[in-house]
Design an enzyme around this catalytic site. Structure first.
Site, PDB file in Angstrom:
ATOM      1  N   HIS A 162      -1.336   0.703 -10.085  1.00 40.30           N
ATOM      2  CA  HIS A 162      -0.682  -0.606 -10.172  1.00 40.30           C
ATOM      3  C   HIS A 162      -1.122  -1.390 -11.416  1.00 40.30           C
ATOM      4  O   HIS A 162      -0.292  -1.887 -12.178  1.00 40.30           O
ATOM      5  CB  HIS A 162      -0.971  -1.403  -8.892  1.00 40.30           C
ATOM      6  N   HIS A 181       5.064  -7.483 -13.873  1.00 38.78           N
ATOM      7  CA  HIS A 181       5.327  -6.663 -12.693  1.00 38.78           C
ATOM      8  C   HIS A 181       6.760  -6.123 -12.634  1.00 38.78           C
ATOM      9  O   HIS A 181       7.040  -5.221 -11.855  1.00 38.78           O
ATOM     10  CB  HIS A 181       5.034  -7.447 -11.407  1.00 38.78           C
ATOM     11  N   ARG A 229       5.437 -19.547  -7.524  1.00 41.89           N
ATOM     12  CA  ARG A 229       4.659 -18.341  -7.248  1.00 41.89           C
ATOM     13  C   ARG A 229       5.194 -17.120  -7.997  1.00 41.89           C
ATOM     14  O   ARG A 229       4.451 -16.166  -8.259  1.00 41.89           O
ATOM     15  CB  ARG A 229       4.671 -18.090  -5.737  1.00 41.89           C
ATOM     16  N   ASN A 267       4.302 -12.718 -10.957  1.00 49.14           N
ATOM     17  CA  ASN A 267       4.929 -11.409 -11.188  1.00 49.14           C
ATOM     18  C   ASN A 267       5.007 -11.042 -12.669  1.00 49.14           C
ATOM     19  O   ASN A 267       5.663 -10.073 -13.029  1.00 49.14           O
ATOM     20  CB  ASN A 267       6.338 -11.371 -10.581  1.00 49.14           C
ATOM     21  N   HIS A 298       6.570  -2.454 -11.858  1.00 51.74           N
ATOM     22  CA  HIS A 298       6.996  -1.831 -10.601  1.00 51.74           C
ATOM     23  C   HIS A 298       7.892  -0.622 -10.860  1.00 51.74           C
ATOM     24  O   HIS A 298       7.807   0.391 -10.155  1.00 51.74           O
ATOM     25  CB  HIS A 298       7.752  -2.835  -9.724  1.00 51.74           C
ATOM     26  N   LYS A 332      -5.033 -18.234  -8.953  1.00 50.88           N
ATOM     27  CA  LYS A 332      -4.131 -17.846  -7.862  1.00 50.88           C
ATOM     28  C   LYS A 332      -4.025 -18.977  -6.833  1.00 50.88           C
ATOM     29  O   LYS A 332      -2.943 -19.261  -6.323  1.00 50.88           O
ATOM     30  CB  LYS A 332      -4.585 -16.542  -7.198  1.00 50.88           C
ATOM     31  N   GLU A 335       6.448 -18.872  -1.441  1.00 54.17           N
ATOM     32  CA  GLU A 335       7.207 -18.227  -2.516  1.00 54.17           C
ATOM     33  C   GLU A 335       8.598 -18.808  -2.715  1.00 54.17           C
ATOM     34  O   GLU A 335       9.592 -18.087  -2.731  1.00 54.17           O
ATOM     35  CB  GLU A 335       7.295 -16.718  -2.259  1.00 54.17           C
ATOM     36  N   ARG A 382      -0.814 -13.163  19.167  1.00 53.92           N
ATOM     37  CA  ARG A 382      -0.053 -14.128  18.358  1.00 53.92           C
ATOM     38  C   ARG A 382      -0.909 -14.848  17.313  1.00 53.92           C
ATOM     39  O   ARG A 382      -0.620 -15.958  16.909  1.00 53.92           O
ATOM     40  CB  ARG A 382       0.638 -15.169  19.238  1.00 53.92           C
ATOM     41  N   GLU A 428      -4.848  -7.716 -13.637  1.00 51.21           N
ATOM     42  CA  GLU A 428      -4.427  -8.985 -13.014  1.00 51.21           C
ATOM     43  C   GLU A 428      -5.211 -10.158 -13.619  1.00 51.21           C
ATOM     44  O   GLU A 428      -4.683 -11.249 -13.783  1.00 51.21           O
ATOM     45  CB  GLU A 428      -4.637  -8.944 -11.492  1.00 51.21           C
ATOM     46  N   LYS A 441      -0.468 -13.366   2.014  1.00 47.46           N
ATOM     47  CA  LYS A 441       0.488 -12.276   2.281  1.00 47.46           C
ATOM     48  C   LYS A 441      -0.251 -11.131   2.956  1.00 47.46           C
ATOM     49  O   LYS A 441      -1.257 -10.650   2.435  1.00 47.46           O
ATOM     50  CB  LYS A 441       1.101 -11.773   0.977  1.00 47.46           C
TER      51      LYS A 441
HETATM   52  N1  LIG Z   1      -1.559  -9.513  -0.215  1.00 48.41           N
HETATM   53  C1  LIG Z   1      -1.349  -9.649  -1.503  1.00 48.41           C
HETATM   54  O1  LIG Z   1      -1.017 -10.728  -1.982  1.00 48.41           O
HETATM   55  C2  LIG Z   1      -1.542  -8.454  -2.389  1.00 48.41           C
HETATM   56  C3  LIG Z   1      -1.611  -8.622  -3.775  1.00 48.41           C
HETATM   57  C4  LIG Z   1      -1.847  -7.505  -4.556  1.00 48.41           C
HETATM   58  C5  LIG Z   1      -1.999  -6.255  -3.976  1.00 48.41           C
HETATM   59  N2  LIG Z   1      -1.908  -6.134  -2.615  1.00 48.41           N
HETATM   60  C6  LIG Z   1      -2.070  -4.830  -1.971  1.00 48.41           C
HETATM   61  O2  LIG Z   1      -3.396  -4.379  -2.229  1.00 48.41           O
HETATM   62  C7  LIG Z   1      -3.416  -2.952  -2.221  1.00 48.41           C
HETATM   63  C8  LIG Z   1      -4.205  -2.480  -3.401  1.00 48.41           C
HETATM   64  O3  LIG Z   1      -5.524  -2.968  -3.302  1.00 48.41           O
HETATM   65  P1  LIG Z   1      -6.743  -2.251  -4.056  1.00 48.41           P
HETATM   66  O4  LIG Z   1      -6.405  -2.065  -5.465  1.00 48.41           O
HETATM   67  O5  LIG Z   1      -7.972  -2.982  -3.691  1.00 48.41           O
HETATM   68  O6  LIG Z   1      -6.719  -0.785  -3.434  1.00 48.41           O
HETATM   69  P2  LIG Z   1      -7.528  -0.113  -2.234  1.00 48.41           P
HETATM   70  O7  LIG Z   1      -7.726  -1.043  -1.117  1.00 48.41           O
HETATM   71  O8  LIG Z   1      -6.869   1.180  -1.943  1.00 48.41           O
HETATM   72  O9  LIG Z   1      -8.936   0.160  -2.913  1.00 48.41           O
HETATM   73  C9  LIG Z   1      -8.995   1.044  -4.013  1.00 48.41           C
HETATM   74  C10 LIG Z   1     -10.024   2.149  -3.787  1.00 48.41           C
HETATM   75  O10 LIG Z   1     -11.313   1.637  -4.059  1.00 48.41           O
HETATM   76  C11 LIG Z   1     -12.185   1.874  -2.965  1.00 48.41           C
HETATM   77  N3  LIG Z   1     -13.122   0.743  -2.924  1.00 48.41           N
HETATM   78  C12 LIG Z   1     -12.806  -0.561  -2.758  1.00 48.41           C
HETATM   79  N4  LIG Z   1     -13.904  -1.319  -2.895  1.00 48.41           N
HETATM   80  C13 LIG Z   1     -14.931  -0.485  -3.166  1.00 48.41           C
HETATM   81  C14 LIG Z   1     -16.306  -0.667  -3.438  1.00 48.41           C
HETATM   82  N5  LIG Z   1     -16.856  -1.882  -3.514  1.00 48.41           N
HETATM   83  N6  LIG Z   1     -17.078   0.430  -3.637  1.00 48.41           N
HETATM   84  C15 LIG Z   1     -16.535   1.665  -3.611  1.00 48.41           C
HETATM   85  N7  LIG Z   1     -15.223   1.909  -3.397  1.00 48.41           N
HETATM   86  C16 LIG Z   1     -14.437   0.835  -3.175  1.00 48.41           C
HETATM   87  C17 LIG Z   1     -11.264   1.992  -1.776  1.00 48.41           C
HETATM   88  O11 LIG Z   1     -11.867   2.728  -0.739  1.00 48.41           O
HETATM   89  C18 LIG Z   1     -10.072   2.697  -2.369  1.00 48.41           C
HETATM   90  O12 LIG Z   1     -10.298   4.067  -2.435  1.00 48.41           O
HETATM   91  C19 LIG Z   1      -1.978  -2.503  -2.197  1.00 48.41           C
HETATM   92  O13 LIG Z   1      -1.660  -2.024  -0.911  1.00 48.41           O
HETATM   93  C20 LIG Z   1      -1.183  -3.760  -2.507  1.00 48.41           C
HETATM   94  O14 LIG Z   1       0.083  -3.768  -1.871  1.00 48.41           O
HETATM   95  C21 LIG Z   1      -1.684  -7.205  -1.834  1.00 48.41           C
HETATM   96 ZN   LIG Z   2      -0.145  -6.995  -9.111  1.00 54.31          ZN
END
Ligand SMILES: NC(=O)c1ccc[n+]([C@@H]2O[C@H](COP(=O)([O-])OP(=O)(O)OC[C@H]3O[C@@H](n4cnc5c(N)ncnc54)[C@H](O)[C@@H]3O)[C@@H](O)[C@H]2O)c1
Ligand SMILES: [Zn+2]
Length: 364
Positions: free
Chosen positions: A267, A250, A243, A247, A254, A229, A239, A121, A185, A143
């Site tokens: 993205h 986006h 917040r 977007n 999207h 942020k 949200e 939990r 971003e 999130k």
């Molecule tokens: N929680 C939130 O508020 C929020 C906001 C935006 C996005 N997200 C989520 O985040 C995800 C996207 O995140 P992302 O763009 O980081 O993608 P990701 O986590 O897939 O990373 C992108 C790629 O880069 C590689 N990588 C990351 N750091 C590295 C480093 N320092 N050296 C070498 N390789 C590295 C990873 O292994 C991967 O292949 C999505 O699932 C999205 O839904 C969440």
């Molecule tokens: Zn985004």
């Protein structure tokens, strides 16, 4: 070193930004006064580069450290991966006072946070984001979640970390295309929230890869974006209103992502195209000046991000995608639109006809 306090009434925590500080992580976590056990969650590629430094730093500070790897990529962001993670937590007798530490991009961060929110939990959660997108966006705001076969991030929880620890030096190994995705971003924060960030980006000659960015600018990009942020999410943790301005870009973004199957356009690239389109709408409505919209678009170009909708897509497909995304209500779509550099508002309703008239395949 830079520290940003996140002043949430129930869960205050700090974001630490310090280049070259990975080996000091253990000491910093020690000051959180949590239990002795830490489970580091990562993917094999990232763990191969940074795992030793992180584990050694934690062990040197007296922690008992375990690790769990999830294969890289969005394809593994599902409940089954979480079940495997629970198994590792169980095998190592993690307790409520123990912590899960996410070492990776947004995919690892979202999944680890969800597991932390639900295991026993809720156990301690620490974010060590390694992608630019995770540093400036995904690791902040609470999130967490995983995908459902029918849609992204449908399963999740709001759950705050105890600490976000950012070492910008880890970006040196991030693939360039991923770096640019994070920059989309960053540009977004400049347009909707922070004029000074925007001006800093304008002053740089090139923004398309890390090698072209000075350490000072990188530090300012990360610090100011995180602060933007934080400002928004602390005013609107769950949200309820403000917040939504995050977007910006986006809405159409999207639609492009889903129409291109989340692969050919990533993205950040989709958000870049979405910001150009939203900027055009804002100019057309008389909310924003052409000159400022052009300045935004030049930043996007300087980052080597796309400004036009991919040739294979037409506007009717995009309107259809907006409909199935439930973004269309009574023939109108809600948009976030800017009215100045560093200023934007949510809730503009735009008719499908206006979207239909967007010159989407022409250069701005
Ligand atoms: N929680 C939130 O508020 C929020 C906001 C935006 C996005 N997200 C989520 O985040 C995800 C996207 O995140 P992302 O763009 O980081 O993608 P990701 O986590 O897939 O990373 C992108 C790629 O880069 C590689 N990588 C990351 N750091 C590295 C480093 N320092 N050296 C070498 N390789 C590295 C990873 O292994 C991967 O292949 C999505 O699932 C999205 O839904 C969440
Ligand atoms: Zn985004």
């Amino acid at each position: 070193m830079h520290s940003i306090p996140v002043r949430l009434p129930d869960n205050p925590y700090e974001i630490i930004i310090a280049a070259g500080s990975l080996d000091l992580l253990g000491e910093r976590i020690k000051s959180l006064k949590i239990g002795k056990k830490i489970l580091v969650v990562s993917n094999p590629q990232i763990f191969a580069i940074y795992g030793d430094t992180v584990v050694n730093s934690l062990q040197n500070a007296g922690f008992e450290v375990f690790s769990h790897a999830i294969p890289a990529g969005e394809d593994y962001k599902h409940l089954e991966s979480i079940v495997h993670l629970y198994d590792t937590a169980l095998e190592n007798y993690l307790e409520r006072s123990s912590a899960l530490l996410a070492l990776g991009g947004g995919v690892i961060g979202d999944m680890t946070g969800f597991a932390a929110a639900t295991w026993l939990r809720g156990i301690n959660f620490i974010q060590l984001p390694t992608s630019l997108l995770a540093m400036v966006d995904a690791s902040i705001g609470g999130k967490t979640g995983v995908n459902h076969p029918k849609g992204k991030n449908l399963i999740g929880a709001f759950y705050q970390p105890k600490l976000v620890y950012i070492d910008p030096n880890v970006l040196k190994t991030l693939p360039e295309r991923e770096f640019r995705a994070g920059m989309a971003e960053v540009i977004k924060y400049g347009v909707i929230w922070d004029e000074e960030l925007f001006l800093g980006l304008e002053a740089a000659e090139k923004l398309d890869n890390l090698a072209n960015i000075t350490p000072e600018l990188l530090n300012s990009i990360i610090t100011r974006s995180c602060q933007a942020k934080v400002d928004v999410v602390t005013q609107d943790e769950k949200e309820a209103g403000l917040r939504a301005i995050l977007n910006y870009g986006h809405t159409i973004g999207h639609a492009i992502e889903s129409l291109t199957g989340y692969t050919s356009v990533n993205h950040g690239e989709a958000v870049a195209i979405g910001m150009v389109a939203a900027g055009r709408l804002a100019v057309e409505l008389g909310l924003w000046s052409q000159a400022e919209s052009d300045r935004q678009n030049r930043l996007i170009e300087k980052t080597n991000l796309p400004t036009e909708i991919p040739q294979g897509l037409n506007i009717e497909e995009i309107i259809e995608a907006l409909k199935s995304d439930k973004k269309v209500k009574d023939g109108t779509v809600r948009f976030v639109l800017p009215s100045g550099i560093g200023r934007a508002k949510e809730g503009y309703t735009i008719s499908a006809d206006k979207i239909r008239n967007l010159p989407i395949h022409t250069k701005f």
